[in-house]
Design an enzyme around this catalytic site. Structure first.
Site, PDB file in Angstrom:
ATOM      1  CB  ALA A 104      -1.079   5.460  -4.557  1.00 56.99           C
ATOM      2  N   PRO A 124      -6.024   1.513   0.156  1.00 55.47           N
ATOM      3  CG  PRO A 124      -4.053   1.469  -0.765  1.00 55.47           C
ATOM      4  CD  PRO A 124      -4.728   0.670   0.058  1.00 55.47           C
ATOM      5  CG  HIS A 159      -1.892  -1.077   1.199  1.00 57.65           C
ATOM      6  ND1 HIS A 159      -2.659  -1.414   2.206  1.00 57.65           N
ATOM      7  CD2 HIS A 159      -2.270  -1.729   0.291  1.00 57.65           C
ATOM      8  CE1 HIS A 159      -3.432  -2.634   2.084  1.00 57.65           C
ATOM      9  NE2 HIS A 159      -3.368  -2.744   0.709  1.00 57.65           N
TER      10      HIS A 159
HETATM   11  C1  LIG Z   1      -0.337  -7.501  -4.328  1.00 56.95           C
HETATM   12  C2  LIG Z   1      -1.183  -6.384  -3.910  1.00 56.95           C
HETATM   13  C3  LIG Z   1      -2.457  -6.371  -3.485  1.00 56.95           C
HETATM   14  C4  LIG Z   1      -3.079  -5.205  -2.924  1.00 56.95           C
HETATM   15  N1  LIG Z   1      -4.396  -5.338  -2.465  1.00 56.95           N
HETATM   16  C5  LIG Z   1      -5.294  -4.213  -2.388  1.00 56.95           C
HETATM   17  C6  LIG Z   1      -6.612  -4.302  -1.812  1.00 56.95           C
HETATM   18  O1  LIG Z   1      -7.034  -5.461  -1.460  1.00 56.95           O
HETATM   19  N2  LIG Z   1      -7.249  -3.225  -1.627  1.00 56.95           N
HETATM   20  C7  LIG Z   1      -6.768  -1.911  -1.824  1.00 56.95           C
HETATM   21  O2  LIG Z   1      -7.376  -0.935  -1.727  1.00 56.95           O
HETATM   22  N3  LIG Z   1      -5.564  -1.871  -2.453  1.00 56.95           N
HETATM   23  C8  LIG Z   1      -4.698  -3.089  -2.607  1.00 56.95           C
HETATM   24  N4  LIG Z   1      -3.489  -2.869  -3.214  1.00 56.95           N
HETATM   25  C9  LIG Z   1      -2.983  -1.431  -3.180  1.00 56.95           C
HETATM   26  C10 LIG Z   1      -3.563  -0.911  -4.685  1.00 56.95           C
HETATM   27  O3  LIG Z   1      -3.324  -1.981  -5.774  1.00 56.95           O
HETATM   28  C11 LIG Z   1      -2.413   0.285  -4.991  1.00 56.95           C
HETATM   29  O4  LIG Z   1      -2.614   1.151  -4.064  1.00 56.95           O
HETATM   30  C12 LIG Z   1      -3.065   0.945  -6.282  1.00 56.95           C
HETATM   31  O5  LIG Z   1      -3.092   0.078  -7.371  1.00 56.95           O
HETATM   32  C13 LIG Z   1      -2.188   2.210  -6.675  1.00 56.95           C
HETATM   33  O6  LIG Z   1      -2.726   2.943  -7.850  1.00 56.95           O
HETATM   34  P1  LIG Z   1      -1.898   3.671  -8.463  1.00 56.95           P
HETATM   35  O7  LIG Z   1      -2.736   4.424  -9.581  1.00 56.95           O
HETATM   36  O8  LIG Z   1      -0.892   4.794  -7.753  1.00 56.95           O
HETATM   37  O9  LIG Z   1      -0.572   2.747  -9.285  1.00 56.95           O
HETATM   38  P2  LIG Z   1      -0.732   1.241  -9.982  1.00 56.95           P
HETATM   39  O10 LIG Z   1      -2.256   0.923  -9.898  1.00 56.95           O
HETATM   40  O11 LIG Z   1       0.343   0.584  -9.723  1.00 56.95           O
HETATM   41  O12 LIG Z   1      -0.843   1.895 -11.628  1.00 56.95           O
HETATM   42  C14 LIG Z   1       0.054   2.372 -12.488  1.00 56.95           C
HETATM   43  C15 LIG Z   1       0.142   2.131 -13.836  1.00 56.95           C
HETATM   44  O13 LIG Z   1       1.096   2.494 -14.515  1.00 56.95           O
HETATM   45  C16 LIG Z   1       1.388   1.863 -15.437  1.00 56.95           C
HETATM   46  N5  LIG Z   1       2.964   2.099 -15.656  1.00 56.95           N
HETATM   47  C17 LIG Z   1       4.170   2.189 -15.265  1.00 56.95           C
HETATM   48  N6  LIG Z   1       5.082   2.611 -15.885  1.00 56.95           N
HETATM   49  C18 LIG Z   1       4.653   3.020 -16.934  1.00 56.95           C
HETATM   50  C19 LIG Z   1       5.163   3.791 -18.006  1.00 56.95           C
HETATM   51  N7  LIG Z   1       6.555   3.927 -17.935  1.00 56.95           N
HETATM   52  N8  LIG Z   1       4.358   4.261 -19.192  1.00 56.95           N
HETATM   53  C20 LIG Z   1       2.966   3.666 -18.796  1.00 56.95           C
HETATM   54  N9  LIG Z   1       2.471   3.030 -17.913  1.00 56.95           N
HETATM   55  C21 LIG Z   1       3.170   2.696 -16.981  1.00 56.95           C
HETATM   56  C22 LIG Z   1       1.518   0.262 -14.608  1.00 56.95           C
HETATM   57  O14 LIG Z   1       1.431  -0.682 -15.540  1.00 56.95           O
HETATM   58  C23 LIG Z   1       0.113   0.620 -13.928  1.00 56.95           C
HETATM   59  O15 LIG Z   1      -0.980  -0.003 -14.826  1.00 56.95           O
HETATM   60  C24 LIG Z   1      -2.762  -3.998  -3.555  1.00 56.95           C
HETATM   61  C25 LIG Z   1      -1.412  -4.029  -4.092  1.00 56.95           C
HETATM   62  C26 LIG Z   1      -0.795  -4.961  -4.436  1.00 56.95           C
HETATM   63  C27 LIG Z   1       0.569  -4.810  -5.005  1.00 56.95           C
END
Ligand SMILES: Cc1cc2nc3c(=O)[nH]c(=O)nc-3n(C[C@H](O)[C@H](O)[C@H](O)COP(=O)(O)OP(=O)(O)OC[C@H]3O[C@@H](n4cnc5c(N)ncnc54)[C@H](O)[C@@H]3O)c2cc1C
Length: 328
Positions: free
Chosen positions: A252, A263, A217
């Site tokens: 995030a 989160p 998270h």
């Molecule tokens: C194993 C696991 C279990 C989880 N379980 C839960 C849960 O049960 N409940 C909950 O609320 N949260 C959970 N989380 C946390 C939640 O998934 C994250 O907090 C959330 O996904 C963060 O969102 P984000 O948009 O910041 O990043 P991300 O979801 O990581 O999105 C980032 C995106 O950017 C893309 N990307 C990266 N680099 C590049 C690039 N150079 N060019 C283009 N695209 C790119 C990636 O492919 C990805 O799709 C979990 C996380 C993990 C790892």
């Protein structure tokens, strides 16, 4: 960082041209470190998927045939949050209590995750784990790069349990989880992890340090803040600070503080809010450059980005009136 936005020293050490020196990029790395305690139980648990090949094969067959059975569930199906009672708080140091009092009164100290899988995967039989995660972690790690190649993994220092407050809360969490587990009514034998002999503060802490893992998270490495905050990376409209124009971070990493629990909902909220703001133009940026020749003849100039508001327009008009012909 690879694009030139980040801590100046780090970028320069890798020969990356500095577009914006923002020391907060990669700092303030926050997660909710967790660990667990384990017990044998007298009910059938998904733990057997690891240790009992017949059970695992039957579970697979049931799932393929009917989409039912143990494989339909995640395994960690019950979550509880606790704000320690005052009697428990009294056992923490005054410094820890003071630090924890910075959180809102209803912010939980611990998240307990009851799991039927995982923690003692090398043992046959039925086991459960009570996972303990810190909801008020005060330790901060950092994320950085050691290469200009984005295919090279970043370097992460999680720095969990670095503060005395986190250590005290973690040890207290284990003690509370034991009380919690005692009330289940399905425990069929002595605790298997860390085990009944692990009772002293030092022994419990040593176990926690060994067992701690991520919640996955992570937030905070591009934290939102006021422009005068040296650790801030984006402003309250998720626009990158440091004189950068037309670049936002909406994910995030912008959360300065990790909310308790999971989160994802907060990430959705953030994304929806700023998508609406961007589409409606309510947080549009403008940029202007002011320059004039100083009495010594050198050119003074400044580039500014700001919200398109009547306040900004008045400020621009005033500047133009003040400097008149000097404005270029
Ligand atoms: C194993 C696991 C279990 C989880 N379980 C839960 C849960 O049960 N409940 C909950 O609320 N949260 C959970 N989380 C946390 C939640 O998934 C994250 O907090 C959330 O996904 C963060 O969102 P984000 O948009 O910041 O990043 P991300 O979801 O990581 O999105 C980032 C995106 O950017 C893309 N990307 C990266 N680099 C590049 C690039 N150079 N060019 C283009 N695209 C790119 C990636 O492919 C990805 O799709 C979990 C996380 C993990 C790892």
């Amino acid at each position: 960082m690879v694009s030139g936005i980040g801590p100046e020293d780090k970028l320069q050490s890798l020969g990356i041209p500095v577009i914006a020196a923002l020391s907060g990029v990669g700092a303030n790395f926050s997660d909710q470190p967790g660990f667990g305690i384990g017990y044998p139980v007298n009910v059938s648990k998904q733990h057997q998927l690891y240790s009992n090949a017949t059970y695992a094969a039957e579970a697979q067959e049931t799932f393929v045939q009917n989409q039912t059975g143990p494989l339909t569930a995640f395994g960690s199906n019950y979550i509880a949050w606790e704000h320690f009672p005052e009697s428990t708080y009294a056992n923490l140091s005054s410094a820890a209590r003071a630090e924890l009092s910075n959180f809102p009164a209803d912010w939980p100290d611990i998240q307990y995750i009851l799991s039927g899988v995982g923690i003692v995967s090398n043992m046959t039989g039925n086991y459960i784990a009570v996972g303990v995660n810190l909801m008020k972690a005060t330790s901060r790690g950092c994320l950085t790069i050691n290469s200009t190649d984005t295919a090279v993994n970043p370097v992460v220092d999680v720095n969990w349990l670095a503060t005395s407050t986190d250590q005290q809360v973690a040890v207290t969490g284990v003690r509370r989880a034991r009380v919690f587990a005692d009330s289940f009514g399905v425990i069929s034998g002595p605790e298997v992890l860390p085990g009944p002999s692990v009772q002293s503060y030092a022994d419990i802490l040593a176990y926690i340090k060994e067992a701690a893992g991520p919640s996955h998270h992570v937030v905070g490495t591009c934290k939102m803040g006021k422009p005068q905050d040296p650790g801030a990376v984006v402003d309250t409209q998720c626009r990158v600070l440091g004189g950068i124009f037309g670049l936002r971070v909406v994910d995030a990493s912008t959360m300065p503080l990790l909310p308790p629990g999971q989160p994802m909902a907060t990430v959705y909220m953030l994304a929806e809010k700023f998508a609406v703001n961007i589409l409606s133009g309510s947080s549009m940026e403008t940029a202007y450059c002011i320059g004039y020749f100083t009495p010594g003849g050198s050119l003074w100039s400044r580039t500014r980005t700001a919200l398109v508001s009547s306040h900004d327009k008045i400020m621009l008009l005033l500047l133009l009136l003040l400097f008149q012909q000097e404005v270029v």
